[in-house]
Design an enzyme around this catalytic site. Structure first.
Site, mmCIF file in Angstrom:
data_model
loop_
_atom_site.group_PDB
_atom_site.id
_atom_site.type_symbol
_atom_site.label_atom_id
_atom_site.label_comp_id
_atom_site.label_asym_id
_atom_site.label_seq_id
_atom_site.Cartn_x
_atom_site.Cartn_y
_atom_site.Cartn_z
ATOM 1 N N GLY A 1 64.255 81.890 -58.418
ATOM 2 C CA GLY A 1 64.913 82.835 -59.315
ATOM 3 C C GLY A 1 65.171 82.299 -60.702
ATOM 4 N N GLU B 1 66.112 79.671 -49.956
ATOM 5 C CA GLU B 1 66.089 78.253 -49.628
ATOM 6 C C GLU B 1 66.989 77.422 -50.530
ATOM 7 O OE1 GLU B 1 61.813 77.958 -50.066
ATOM 8 O OE2 GLU B 1 62.123 76.603 -51.741
ATOM 9 N N CYS C 1 60.078 74.390 -55.296
ATOM 10 C CA CYS C 1 60.623 75.748 -55.343
ATOM 11 C C CYS C 1 59.808 76.787 -54.598
ATOM 12 C CB CYS C 1 60.613 76.241 -56.777
ATOM 13 S SG CYS C 1 61.731 75.436 -57.806
ATOM 14 N N SER D 1 68.814 75.611 -65.094
ATOM 15 C CA SER D 1 67.476 75.614 -65.697
ATOM 16 C C SER D 1 67.018 77.044 -65.970
ATOM 17 C CB SER D 1 66.500 74.939 -64.719
ATOM 18 O OG SER D 1 65.176 75.078 -65.173
ATOM 19 N N HIS E 1 57.145 73.557 -70.837
ATOM 20 C CA HIS E 1 55.801 73.513 -70.234
ATOM 21 C C HIS E 1 54.607 73.546 -71.185
ATOM 22 C CE1 HIS E 1 58.050 73.769 -66.649
ATOM 23 N NE2 HIS E 1 58.117 75.070 -66.530
HETATM 24 N N1 SAH Z 1 63.611 79.914 -63.170
HETATM 25 C C1 SAH Z 1 64.145 78.710 -63.685
HETATM 26 C C2 SAH Z 1 64.726 77.816 -62.625
HETATM 27 C C3 SAH Z 1 63.948 77.708 -61.357
HETATM 28 S S1 SAH Z 1 62.373 76.921 -61.481
HETATM 29 C C4 SAH Z 1 63.107 77.993 -64.511
HETATM 30 O O1 SAH Z 1 61.949 78.374 -64.468
HETATM 31 O O2 SAH Z 1 63.495 77.082 -65.225
HETATM 32 C C5 SAH Z 1 62.878 75.234 -61.692
HETATM 33 C C6 SAH Z 1 61.771 74.293 -62.118
HETATM 34 O O3 SAH Z 1 60.798 74.146 -61.079
HETATM 35 C C7 SAH Z 1 61.032 74.780 -63.345
HETATM 36 O O4 SAH Z 1 61.033 73.827 -64.373
HETATM 37 C C8 SAH Z 1 59.668 75.062 -62.812
HETATM 38 O O5 SAH Z 1 58.744 74.858 -63.787
HETATM 39 C C9 SAH Z 1 59.526 74.085 -61.672
HETATM 40 N N2 SAH Z 1 58.425 74.465 -60.778
HETATM 41 C C10 SAH Z 1 58.068 75.690 -60.368
HETATM 42 N N3 SAH Z 1 56.972 75.645 -59.609
HETATM 43 C C11 SAH Z 1 56.609 74.359 -59.525
HETATM 44 C C12 SAH Z 1 55.534 73.670 -58.879
HETATM 45 N N4 SAH Z 1 54.619 74.308 -58.185
HETATM 46 N N5 SAH Z 1 55.473 72.326 -59.024
HETATM 47 C C13 SAH Z 1 56.410 71.664 -59.731
HETATM 48 N N6 SAH Z 1 57.438 72.253 -60.360
HETATM 49 C C14 SAH Z 1 57.540 73.588 -60.265
HETATM 50 FE FE1 SF4 Z 2 60.739 82.231 -61.949
HETATM 51 FE FE2 SF4 Z 2 59.322 80.216 -60.988
HETATM 52 FE FE3 SF4 Z 2 59.044 80.925 -63.531
HETATM 53 FE FE4 SF4 Z 2 61.312 79.718 -62.738
HETATM 54 S S1 SF4 Z 2 59.257 78.822 -62.734
HETATM 55 S S2 SF4 Z 2 61.114 81.543 -64.042
HETATM 56 S S3 SF4 Z 2 61.493 80.561 -60.660
HETATM 57 S S4 SF4 Z 2 58.520 82.193 -61.744
#
Ligand code: SAH
Ligand code: SF4
Length: 356
Positions: free
Chosen positions: A163, A91, A340, A195, A220
């Site tokens: 990813g 996506e 995501c 990121s 986080h």
């Molecule tokens: N894997 C990388 C980039 C993809 S995730 C990373 O983790 O940084 C990108 C962002 O989307 C991250 O900061 C992640 O914490 C956030 N994210 C993932 N799941 C989410 C959710 N359910 N609600 C809000 N943000 C979310």
């Molecule tokens: Fe992978 Fe989702 Fe963690 Fe980013 S937030 S590293 S996409 S599992």
């Protein structure tokens, strides 16, 4: 399977053409057709010889992604689901802001980091995307904008889709080179953000690349105990190691870092954590920005809820009071599952149901 021509940097295409008996200037001509005129078939390259077009057709494909679903939100956010040559779904999201149009790209099918709150991590990584498949996401979105004829350009990119980009490092670097190139899409490095969940050795490598591309760290939580609970990668790369790598990056680049902080109700959203986070960032306040992200509920992660608006503003105020630059991320496209991995996991579930 033939690879996508969008995977080649200009230098790689030039070398390839020379190796195949073509003239060097062809590379820039071809790039002009690909990225400026945005052709959909090689045969459209009017000033390129038939022989060269044939050579390209024999060795590359133009587009490998096929649009499977497109959802448009009331706020202008568009979510695309693409089917790749091997049938896998990925996506891509287009978000409209006052400052421009930003595309969020996917870098892997699934994710092995497996953060406890994330929809993408529900599915183990089945493969990395090639650099061409990452570039194509931008091209497909740009083509959509071209079709609706609004003269709208993709001006910003966030590598925040499905990813972990630093777990697909080489392809990520080629992707950045292609989209940033002045001869191609020319999307400014300062308009691109990568990121990472914090793969420490790759943060050092990235610092050494000398790029102007922005870096965001998914932090986080301010303590190892809590961070490990939320993100198991913290076991391999605990906060001290992460901070050392970040200090190295800051020293090398002098570029501001964004820290992403997803707010999970009663888990990491107390003022106490805000104070600890401020302490953690104290010595790099001038080069830090904290992005507070309201959690987007994921069906499979029922243990988490969104923080209350009161908790969010108390957290924000506590950071501000300590002199930390921060903001709350405005939710985009909430009505179309724009977080995501959410559309993808829903489509896969639907497909499973149909098959069952
Ligand atoms: N894997 C990388 C980039 C993809 S995730 C990373 O983790 O940084 C990108 C962002 O989307 C991250 O900061 C992640 O914490 C956030 N994210 C993932 N799941 C989410 C959710 N359910 N609600 C809000 N943000 C979310
Ligand atoms: Fe992978 Fe989702 Fe963690 Fe980013 S937030 S590293 S996409 S599992």
């Amino acid at each position: 399977m033939k690879t996508s021509i969008f995977g080649l940097t200009l230098e790689q295409l030039t070398t390839w053409l020379l190796d195949n008996g073509q003239k060097k200037y062809r590379a820039e001509q071809i790039w002009d057709w690909l990225y400026i005129k945005r052709i959909t078939e090689f045969a459209q390259m009017a000033n390129v010889s038939k022989e060269c077009i044939q050579l390209l057709e024999d060795n590359f494909v133009l587009y490998t992604l096929e649009q499977s679903v497109k959802q448009e939100s009331a706020d202008g956010t568009i979510k695309f689901l693409f089917k790749m040559q091997d049938g896998n779904l990925i996506e891509t999201v287009l978000m409209r802001f006052k400052y421009g149009s930003s595309v969020c790209v996917t870098t892997q099918v699934g994710c092995n980091i497996g953060c406890s709150f994330c929809a993408s991590g529900l599915l183990k990584k089945s493969r990395d995307l090639s650099s061409g498949e990452i570039v194509e996401q931008i091209m497909k979105v740009q083509q959509h904008l071209d079709e609706v004829k609004k003269e709208e350009r993709v001006s910003h990119i966030v590598v925040m889709g499905i990813g972990e980009p630093f777990d697909n490092y080489t392809n990520l670097m080629s992707f950045l080179s292609v989209v940033n190139s002045q001869k191609g899409l020319a999307i400014g490095a300062r308009h691109i953000t990568v990121s990472t969940s914090g793969i420490v050795p790759k943060i050092y490598d990235y610092a050494d690349e000398g790029l102007q591309v922005n870096l965001a760290i998914s932090i986080h939580a301010p303590t190892n105990e809590l961070r490990t609970r939320i993100m198991k990668i913290n076991k391999a790369y605990p906060i001290e190691k992460l901070m050392d790598a970040i200090d190295y990056y800051l020293e090398k680049t002098n570029r501001r870092i964004t820290f992403e902080y997803i707010l999970l109700r009663d888990v990491n959203d107390h003022v106490e954590e805000a104070v600890k986070l401020a302490k953690l960032l104290e010595n790099k306040r001038h080069l830090s920005y904290v992005n507070l992200i309201p959690y987007n509920p994921v069906d499979e992660h029922g243990q988490y809820q969104q923080s209350t608006p009161e908790a969010i503003s108390a957290f924000y105020d506590a950071l501000k009071k300590k002199g930390i630059n921060c903001g709350v991320r405005h939710e985009q496209g909430a009505d179309i599952d724009a977080a995501c991995g959410q559309l993808r996991s829903k489509q896969i579930k639907k497909a499973d149901k149909v098959q069952a």
